[in-house]
Structures are given as C-alpha cells and as structure tokens.
Design an enzyme around this catalytic site. Structure first.
Site, short mmCIF file in Angstrom:
data_model
loop_
_atom_site.label_atom_id
_atom_site.label_comp_id
_atom_site.label_asym_id
_atom_site.label_seq_id
_atom_site.Cartn_x
_atom_site.Cartn_y
_atom_site.Cartn_z
N HIS A 88 0.88 -1.19 0.00
CA HIS A 88 0.00 0.00 0.00
C HIS A 88 0.91 1.23 0.00
O HIS A 88 1.76 1.37 -0.87
CB HIS A 88 -0.92 -0.12 1.22
CG HIS A 88 -2.06 0.84 1.27
ND1 HIS A 88 -2.42 1.68 0.24
CD2 HIS A 88 -2.97 1.11 2.28
CE1 HIS A 88 -3.47 2.40 0.59
NE2 HIS A 88 -3.82 2.08 1.83
N HIS A 107 -2.17 -2.35 -9.63
CA HIS A 107 -3.23 -1.80 -8.79
C HIS A 107 -4.39 -2.77 -8.76
O HIS A 107 -4.72 -3.39 -9.77
CB HIS A 107 -3.72 -0.44 -9.32
CG HIS A 107 -4.43 0.35 -8.28
ND1 HIS A 107 -5.76 0.19 -8.02
CD2 HIS A 107 -3.97 1.26 -7.40
CE1 HIS A 107 -6.10 0.99 -7.04
NE2 HIS A 107 -5.04 1.65 -6.63
N ASP A 157 2.66 5.76 -6.61
CA ASP A 157 3.84 5.67 -5.76
C ASP A 157 5.14 5.64 -6.56
O ASP A 157 6.21 5.96 -6.02
CB ASP A 157 3.76 4.42 -4.87
CG ASP A 157 2.66 4.56 -3.84
OD1 ASP A 157 2.50 5.67 -3.30
OD2 ASP A 157 1.95 3.58 -3.57
#
Ligand code: CMC
Length: 415
Positions: free
Chosen positions: A251, A298, A356
């Site tokens: 995450h 994802h 990210d």
C-alpha cells in the site's frame, strides 16, 4: 473442569451446514477482490476517472490547492473565499503540538536510529498520544469529529517535521507555532523538515502530490479506518489503525520501496547502463525470480492509475531545473531510468505504474529522506480517512464479514 450448560440452546442453522459452506464458498473472494464493501459520497474510482465529491482529479491537480481539496473532503463542498480563509486559519492555529507529543518524538531518537522504529511507527504512536491530548477524543458526534479531523490535519506535518529534526539531530523547527503561519500546508511541511523555505515550484509539486494522495475510496487503510469507526470507536483509534495499514509495502509503503528499487537498479547498472539493455537484464532477473516491482500494479485500475501520469509529468519538469546530483545522479537521469523501467514493465508484463512510482523519484529529487515518503502520504490521506470516519459514524453499521473454516474437523477434548 465441569462446564455450565448454556441457559438457552444455540439457534438452529437456517440451512444444512453443507449448503451454508457452499454459499460461503460461492461468495468468497480472496482479499475481498471485487466485493462492494459499502457506500460513500466522498470519492469514486472509475477506470477512466478519479472523482473527489464530484470533481475529477486532473481538474483538482491543475486548478485547486491542497487546502481547498481538504475543505472539499472534510466539509463536503467547494469552499468560497471566506470559507477557505476561515478553514486555513483554523488549520494554522492548530499546528503546534502538545508537549506530551513533542517529548515522545524526542524520546524516539534512539529507536529511530537503531531502526527498531521507522517514521511510520513513531507517527502512529504520536497520533495515539494526540488522542489523549484532545478534549473531544471520546466524542463521536459530527461536530466533534470535524474538529478532530482539522486538528489531525494541522498536526501531522508538525509530527513529521519534528521527527525529521530529531533524526537529523537539530533543534525542533517551529516548536511554538508548528512552523511558519504564512506558509501553506505543503510549504510548511517542507519547511518543518528542513528549516528551509521551499521554492514556489517545490511547494507546488508537494501541494499537487498531496492533492493526488488525499483520497482513494475503499483502499486498505481507509477500509481499516472504517472498520474501526464501525465499532463506534473514536477517530484517533481509527487513524492509528489506518497508519498501520498504510505502512505496508503493498500500500503506501510502496512509495519508499519504489525509490529503493530504482536506487538498487542504478547501483547495479551504473549511470552508463541507464538507457541500455543492462536495465532490461536487471528486470528480467526480477521477473524470473517472481519479484514484485514496487510502484506498479493496482487492485482496481486495469488501464493505469490517473494520478501517476500527473505526478510523473510534474516531477520530471521540476527535475529538469534542478542543479547538482541526488544520490550520485542528476535529477533528470532518475526520471530517465524510471521511464525506462515503466516501458519495460508495460512491454513485458503489461502492468502500469501507480502513483507511488513517480512519487519516489519526485520526493528523492526534492531531497526528502526516503523513510518520510509514507508519513507525507499520511499528511495528505488524513483528509480522506477522516472524511470516511465521519461518514461511517453518521450512518453506521458494524462491519463484520464471514470466513470459511479451513481448520481440522471437530474433535473431542477428552478422547
Ligand atoms: N510487480 C510484478 N508483478 C506484479 C505486480 C508488480 N508490482 N503487480 C501485479 N503483478 C502481477 C502478479 O504477480 C500477478 O501475476 P500472476 O497472475 O502471474 O501471479 C498479477 O500481476 C496480479 O497481481 P496480484 O498481486 O494478484 O494483484 P492484486 O490486485 O492482488 O495486487 C497490488 C495489487 C497493488 C498489491 C500489486 O500490484 C502489488 O503488489 N504492487 C506492488 C506494490 C505497490 O506498488 N503498491 C501500491 C498500490 S497503489 C497506491 C497505494 O496504495 O499506495
């Protein structure tokens, strides 16, 4: 030991056990993939859109500030100029920390230095202590929750900043006021960490990254906060749980791991290897060993994460203006390497980067220490989490799914 008979017999199952197990198996989705866990008016994720309370993310990243987005998420509508000024003043007034929190952060220097604690752990404990210092802590009413949400939003950058000062062995910056009241949330966060007021470009890139990180529907950490809030526990408990969930590398922790991975590739191929098949070879080894590449993939987006392209574009543009080297490499070179990794990942695996991935390179070339990337994510996502906690408390039902038993068949204790 003798057992006491139950005062009433357990109610009979409504269907034979075998059918019940069959129904459970049919409904089961590992990791709750594809399961709808609730309803929300805060955010919508679609394959081609990310919407915060009706506004699309590209629109917000281009035209809004983080403070405006925070207001939108917490108070439920776009602020007019008076509402925005009032909100900003409320946040600035709440930035300073109670001495109990400050002294905990100072006392954590040894744990941080030894690696026993990482900044996300110190942030999690600091939020717990903040709960003890908040007069509204045990009050779950809408008005108290909104007050607590604003205080958490105001204070988390101060915690991150003070922690970095402790790590760097310097006096705490902005101890009395929680920074410089004239600076925005994003600029003040950078100032608190470094003691240097950021350039306009740096502040804007940080601001946009906070907008992109602010909210993302029922992701693992937000879902955690809703599960905790769903027991009618308090906001600080829910946020502490959210921080724990965000820390993991699958995450929010991925922004730190994505940068560590790029550093590893650079260390392996050297500057001359960037743009050459040496990078392909490094990645092939990763694929062959079934290694997960951080900052890619994802659960929900199948055609790419909208936020990644926005941050990649901004970070790359800023990198082109930055003099000097960062970990031995000029800023644009990190982006060149990142883009090559992205291309190989698409060509070989058809897996897109998530937000990210560009975050790692962007924060690295802003000279932000890698272990603070996920705490900075918290300084933004606190808005989404607290909006969801308020929504959960306002229309609550305990969140309690079922499981499929895979243990041994029933046995007798005294056999
Ligand atoms: N690197 C290599 N292979 C991957 C990756 C990756 N990053 N992501 C997915 N895959 C492969 C995976 O190995 C699997 O292949 P196979 O079917 O051959 O076994 C397939 O793609 C499906 O992957 P999955 O792990 O079952 O998918 P998921 O929906 O459970 O996982 C994920 C989603 C985000 C956990 C995963 O993509 C991942 O671990 N990514 C790396 C960590 C990361 O970047 N996390 C940030 C997520 S988004 C932003 C945020 O929350 O902060």
């Amino acid at each position: 030991m003798a057992t006491t008979a139950p005062t009433s017999a357990p109610s009979a199952p409504t269907a034979p056990a075998s059918n019940a197990s069959h129904d459970k198996a049919a409904a089961f989705a590992k990791g709750l993939e594809g399961v709808v866990g609730g309803m929300t008016a805060v955010c919508s994720i679609e394959q081609d859109k990310l919407i915060y309370r009706g506004y699309e993310i590209h629109d917000l990243a281009e035209h809004a500030t983080f403070e405006e987005v925070a207001f939108l998420l917490l108070e439920g509508h776009k602020p007019d100029s008076r509402e925005l000024e009032r909100f900003k003043a409320e946040i600035v007034a709440e930035r300073a920390l109670h001495p109990a929190v400050t002294s905990f952060i100072e006392s954590s220097a040894g744990w941080l230095a030894s690696g026993r604690a990482v900044p996300m752990d110190v942030l999690r404990t600091s939020v717990s202590i903040l709960g003890h210092t908040d007069e509204d802590c045990q009050d779950n009413s809408g008005a108290a929750n909104l007050r607590k949400a604003k205080r958490l939003l105001a204070k988390i950058p101060t915690i991150v900043g003070h922690m970095q000062n402790v790590i760097d062995g310097r006096a705490l910056i902005g101890r009395e006021l929680g920074g410089d009241p004239s600076l925005s949330h994003a600029a003040n966060l950078l100032y608190m960490m470094t003691g240097r007021r950021p350039s306009r470009d740096e502040a804007r890139v940080m601001d946009v990254s906070l907008i992109l990180y602010a909210e993302h529907e029922f992701n693992a950490s937000t879902f955690t906060t809703r599960v905790v809030a769903g027991t009618l526990s308090d906001m600080h408990s829910a946020v502490a749980g959210g921080i724990g969930a965000l820390k993991g590398p699958l995450h929010g922790g991925a922004n730190e791991m994505a940068m560590e991975m790029l550093k590893e590739i650079y260390a392996s191929v050297g500057e001359k290897g960037i743009g050459t098949p040496a990078v392909d070879a490094w990645m092939q080894t990763a694929f062959d060993t079934k290694r997960k590449l951080m900052g890619f993939g994802h659960r929900v987006y199948k055609n790419g994460d909208h936020r990644a392209g926005i941050l990649m574009g901004l970070g790359k543009k800023m990198a082109a203006t930055l003099p000097g080297t960062f970990g031995g490499l000029a800023a644009p070179k990190w982006f060149e390497l990142g883009e090559q990794v992205q291309k190989i990942m698409m060509a070989k695996k058809n897996i897109h980067p998530n937000v990210d991935f560009p975050c790692g390179m962007t924060y690295f070339t802003m000279k932000i220490p890698v272990p603070q990337y996920t705490p900075i994510f918290v300084a933004s996502r606190i808005t989404g989490w607290t909006a969801h906690i308020m929504e959960q408390h306002a229309d609550n039902r305990l969140i309690r799914p079922l499981s499929i038993y895979t243990g041994p068949a029933e046995k007798k204790w005294n056999s």
